[in-house]
Design a protein around this motif. Structure first.
Motif: not given
Length: 127
Positions: A32-35, A97-99, A117-124
């Motif tokens: 997989y290519a990743m992004g 994300a993986a493609a 897709w992952g579930q996400g992580t918050q960056v503040t």
């Protein structure tokens, strides 16, 4: 099927650094290519960075070029996003994300090109 789990987000002051990690399940991570993408409140999801299967090809959004670095460790099934000189405008939920990638050098910038897709992580970024 690939499951992606991001980690490493948090609160950081302007000018600081964070490293995000994205751990992938399955034995075909190297296929997989990743992004990395991000989505700020009230805004659409936007592309941040991408890396090919073969590690040799990377691409960055203009907004992060020179500050962020994407990398991957295929032995650990993990992709990273090193973020330096963070700005308040970098505040967002970050997603990996993986493609599916037919060749070693291909990478993708469009969200529609990604299969998982992952579930996400918050960056503040705030003082």
């Amino acid at each position: 099927q690939v499951q992606l789990v991001e980690s490493g987000g948090g609160l950081v002051q302007p000018g600081g650094s964070l490293r995000l990690s994205c751990a992938a399940s399955g034995r075909t991570f190297s296929s997989y290519a990743m992004g990395w993408f991000r989505q700020a409140p009230g805004k659409e999801r936007e592309f941040v960075a991408a890396i090919s299967r073969g590690l040799s090809n990377t691409f960055y959004a203009d907004a992060v070029k020179g500050r962020f670095t994407i990398s991957r460790d295929n032995a650990k099934n993990t992709v990273y996003l090193q973020m330096n000189i963070l700005k308040p405008g970098d505040t967002a939920v970050y997603y990996c994300a993986a493609a599916s990638a037919p060749t070693y050098n291909i990478l993708f910038r469009g969200a529609d090109d990604y299969d998982y897709w992952g579930q996400g992580t918050q960056v503040t970024v705030s003082s």
